[in-house]
Design a protein around this motif. Structure first.
Motif, PDB file in Angstrom:
ATOM      1  N   TYR A 171     -61.626 -46.506  38.772  1.00 38.20           N
ATOM      2  CA  TYR A 171     -62.152 -47.230  37.615  1.00 38.20           C
ATOM      3  C   TYR A 171     -63.668 -47.167  37.591  1.00 38.20           C
ATOM      4  N   SER A 172     -64.214 -47.037  36.389  1.00 38.16           N
ATOM      5  CA  SER A 172     -65.658 -47.174  36.190  1.00 38.16           C
ATOM      6  C   SER A 172     -65.904 -47.701  34.789  1.00 38.16           C
ATOM      7  N   ASP A 173     -67.022 -48.388  34.629  1.00 35.24           N
ATOM      8  CA  ASP A 173     -67.402 -48.904  33.313  1.00 35.24           C
ATOM      9  C   ASP A 173     -67.604 -47.757  32.328  1.00 35.24           C
ATOM     10  N   ALA A 174     -68.050 -46.610  32.828  1.00 36.35           N
ATOM     11  CA  ALA A 174     -68.251 -45.446  31.961  1.00 36.35           C
ATOM     12  C   ALA A 174     -66.922 -44.976  31.372  1.00 36.35           C
ATOM     13  N   GLN A 175     -65.867 -44.943  32.186  1.00 38.62           N
ATOM     14  CA  GLN A 175     -64.554 -44.522  31.691  1.00 38.62           C
ATOM     15  C   GLN A 175     -64.052 -45.479  30.614  1.00 38.62           C
ATOM     16  N   LEU A 176     -64.194 -46.779  30.868  1.00 36.64           N
ATOM     17  CA  LEU A 176     -63.729 -47.775  29.898  1.00 36.64           C
ATOM     18  C   LEU A 176     -64.469 -47.631  28.576  1.00 36.64           C
ATOM     19  N   ASN A 177     -65.790 -47.549  28.631  1.00 35.06           N
ATOM     20  CA  ASN A 177     -66.571 -47.475  27.398  1.00 35.06           C
ATOM     21  C   ASN A 177     -66.395 -46.146  26.686  1.00 35.06           C
ATOM     22  N   ASN A 178     -66.146 -45.083  27.442  1.00 36.09           N
ATOM     23  CA  ASN A 178     -65.855 -43.805  26.800  1.00 36.09           C
ATOM     24  C   ASN A 178     -64.509 -43.862  26.084  1.00 36.09           C
ATOM     25  N   ASN A 196     -58.873 -40.910  29.786  1.00 45.11           N
ATOM     26  CA  ASN A 196     -59.927 -41.341  30.708  1.00 45.11           C
ATOM     27  C   ASN A 196     -59.383 -41.788  32.062  1.00 45.11           C
ATOM     28  N   HIS A 197     -58.095 -41.505  32.294  1.00 46.51           N
ATOM     29  CA  HIS A 197     -57.459 -41.743  33.596  1.00 46.51           C
ATOM     30  C   HIS A 197     -57.606 -43.189  34.054  1.00 46.51           C
ATOM     31  N   LEU A 198     -57.301 -44.100  33.128  1.00 44.20           N
ATOM     32  CA  LEU A 198     -57.369 -45.525  33.436  1.00 44.20           C
ATOM     33  C   LEU A 198     -55.986 -46.175  33.468  1.00 44.20           C
ATOM     34  N   GLY A 199     -54.949 -45.364  33.346  1.00 42.78           N
ATOM     35  CA  GLY A 199     -53.588 -45.898  33.286  1.00 42.78           C
ATOM     36  C   GLY A 199     -53.167 -46.673  34.517  1.00 42.78           C
ATOM     37  N   ASP A 200     -53.752 -46.350  35.666  1.00 41.76           N
ATOM     38  CA  ASP A 200     -53.375 -47.033  36.903  1.00 41.76           C
ATOM     39  C   ASP A 200     -54.212 -48.276  37.179  1.00 41.76           C
ATOM     40  N   THR A 201     -55.232 -48.527  36.360  1.00 43.52           N
ATOM     41  CA  THR A 201     -56.100 -49.685  36.609  1.00 43.52           C
ATOM     42  C   THR A 201     -56.085 -50.697  35.464  1.00 43.52           C
ATOM     43  N   ILE A 202     -56.035 -50.226  34.231  1.00 41.76           N
ATOM     44  CA  ILE A 202     -56.009 -51.142  33.088  1.00 41.76           C
ATOM     45  C   ILE A 202     -54.605 -51.715  32.941  1.00 41.76           C
ATOM     46  N   ASN A 203     -54.470 -53.039  33.065  1.00 41.81           N
ATOM     47  CA  ASN A 203     -53.145 -53.646  32.928  1.00 41.81           C
ATOM     48  C   ASN A 203     -52.826 -53.911  31.455  1.00 41.81           C
ATOM     49  N   ASN A 204     -51.600 -54.329  31.194  1.00 31.75           N
ATOM     50  CA  ASN A 204     -51.157 -54.513  29.809  1.00 31.75           C
ATOM     51  C   ASN A 204     -51.962 -55.584  29.078  1.00 31.75           C
ATOM     52  N   ASN A 205     -52.345 -56.635  29.790  1.00 37.52           N
ATOM     53  CA  ASN A 205     -53.137 -57.691  29.166  1.00 37.52           C
ATOM     54  C   ASN A 205     -54.506 -57.169  28.746  1.00 37.52           C
ATOM     55  N   GLN A 206     -55.136 -56.400  29.619  1.00 38.64           N
ATOM     56  CA  GLN A 206     -56.444 -55.827  29.299  1.00 38.64           C
ATOM     57  C   GLN A 206     -56.332 -54.819  28.160  1.00 38.64           C
ATOM     58  N   LYS A 207     -55.260 -54.051  28.172  1.00 40.70           N
ATOM     59  CA  LYS A 207     -55.038 -53.086  27.093  1.00 40.70           C
ATOM     60  C   LYS A 207     -54.908 -53.808  25.752  1.00 40.70           C
ATOM     61  N   GLN A 208     -54.183 -54.922  25.745  1.00 39.73           N
ATOM     62  CA  GLN A 208     -54.012 -55.681  24.509  1.00 39.73           C
ATOM     63  C   GLN A 208     -55.345 -56.254  24.037  1.00 39.73           C
ATOM     64  N   GLN A 209     -56.192 -56.662  24.975  1.00 36.06           N
ATOM     65  CA  GLN A 209     -57.514 -57.166  24.602  1.00 36.06           C
ATOM     66  C   GLN A 209     -58.331 -56.079  23.904  1.00 36.06           C
ATOM     67  N   ILE A 210     -58.249 -54.856  24.407  1.00 39.38           N
ATOM     68  CA  ILE A 210     -58.962 -53.736  23.781  1.00 39.38           C
ATOM     69  C   ILE A 210     -58.417 -53.485  22.380  1.00 39.38           C
ATOM     70  N   ILE A 211     -57.096 -53.501  22.256  1.00 39.86           N
ATOM     71  CA  ILE A 211     -56.467 -53.294  20.946  1.00 39.86           C
ATOM     72  C   ILE A 211     -56.919 -54.376  19.967  1.00 39.86           C
ATOM     73  N   ASN A 212     -56.937 -55.624  20.429  1.00 39.83           N
ATOM     74  CA  ASN A 212     -57.343 -56.735  19.556  1.00 39.83           C
ATOM     75  C   ASN A 212     -58.782 -56.574  19.076  1.00 39.83           C
ATOM     76  N   VAL A 213     -59.665 -56.137  19.976  1.00 42.24           N
ATOM     77  CA  VAL A 213     -61.063 -55.927  19.599  1.00 42.24           C
ATOM     78  C   VAL A 213     -61.173 -54.826  18.552  1.00 42.24           C
ATOM     79  N   LEU A 214     -60.438 -53.747  18.732  1.00 42.29           N
ATOM     80  CA  LEU A 214     -60.502 -52.633  17.784  1.00 42.29           C
ATOM     81  C   LEU A 214     -59.903 -53.017  16.428  1.00 42.29           C
TER      82      LEU A 214
END
Length: 321
Positions: free
Chosen positions: A196-203, A235-253
């Motif tokens: 995990y890195s902040d760069a991967q998330l923001n990309n 961005n190869h974040l499937g093993d670190t971003i959990n479903n709750n965090q994924k939903q938060q990203i979806i909600n923001v978008l």
């Protein structure tokens, strides 16, 4: 007589040929000057130090200054859920400098007297938030004379836009602040995790916004969900971003879509520029994850299918797993 006429003609020709060198000096409009936004709570010493820090990248070029007060925090940040008052202190400061069309958003967090006092928000989080807010093609510099999380630093940039007559859509500003808070929280929760890195998330988020821009303002919730899933995998974040965090990203978008950001023709371009900028600045990370070994199974399977048909008649078929 002929010599006189010839001399006059020569002088006239020389005068006209040099007209371009004696044009009146062009005046730079005040609105085109970089704007340094200073927190109103700074002491005189801190103010001078902050001015020096933020103006240093200009190498002596002119700039203008504005003071950011608690009232600005109330105006720009409270609608997104913050609880500032007009008496709130303001220490974080910023400078915004317009750049060439298509250059995108670039952000640098500057050390104040050798120390990075922006403790939470990252440069990449500022970049994504700026695009969402409707800011385009600019260099943004952020610093603080005292340790502070940095979540209010863009208030000065929002105010600077208002000063130049380019009022930002408050709904987009709200979405930008929510986005910054969400991504900051996810990075904090995944700190020090392998892969995990902040760069991967923001990309991933910048890439998602670019894809959303291609579809347009009528993009559905399910399409946004699919885009997020795809970007997380890319961005190869499937093993670190959990479903709750994924939903938060979806909600923001979804909030970004509802803010009207996708109606701006520049949105897709600016999101793409941020993605390219993130990958360039974190080349070591993306070179490491974008290898044959790390590509997902579907990508490798697709390669095998195309490889099979391209070599079917050549007698050389290579299968990779």
């Amino acid at each position: 007589m002929k010599k006189t006429i010839s001399l006059v003609a020569t002088i006239t020709t020389l005068l006209f040929s040099t007209i371009g060198l004696v044009r009146p000096q062009q005046t730079v409009k005040a609105d085109d000057l970089p704007v340094v936004c200073l927190g109103s709570s700074l002491t005189n010493s801190q103010r001078n130090g902050t001015l020096s820090t933020l103006s240093d990248p200009l190498n002596g070029a002119s700039y203008q200054t504005i003071n950011i007060t608690g009232a600005d925090l109330v105006k720009y940040l409270n609608p997104s859920g913050s609880n500032f008052t007009t008496n709130s202190g303001v220490w974080s400061s910023a400078m915004i400098q317009k750049t060439a069309q298509g250059s995108g958003i670039n952000v640098r967090i500057l050390d104040y007297q050798g120390r990075n006092n922006i403790t939470t928000i990252t440069a990449n989080q500022y970049k994504n938030a700026a695009v969402t807010a409707g800011i385009a093609d600019a260099n943004i510099y952020v610093t603080s004379a005292v340790p502070i999380d940095g979540s209010g630093a863009l208030a000065g940039v929002y105010a600077a836009y208002s000063k130049t007559g380019e009022n930002l859509n408050q709904s987009q500003v709200n979405a930008a602040q929510d986005e910054m808070g969400t991504l900051s929280k996810i990075t904090k929760e995944n700190k020090d995790k392998d892969g995990y890195s902040d760069a991967q998330l923001n990309n991933a988020v910048a890439g998602a916004k670019q894809e959303m821009g291609k579809v347009g303002n009528n993009i559905s919730d399910s399409q946004i969900r699919d885009i997020v899933n795809n970007q997380i995998n890319i961005n190869h974040l499937g093993d670190t971003i959990n479903n709750n965090q994924k939903q938060q990203i979806i909600n923001v978008l979804i909030e970004i879509r509802n803010s009207g950001a996708l109606k701006d023709n520049k949105f897709k371009e600016q999101a793409g520029a941020v993605s390219a900028n993130i990958k360039k600045n974190a080349k070591n990370i993306f070179d490491k994850i974008n290898t044959q070994e790390n590509r997902n199974w579907l990508e490798r399977m697709w390669d095998n299918v195309t490889n099979f048909f391209s070599h079917l008649f050549s007698g050389a078929i290579v299968i990779n797993f």
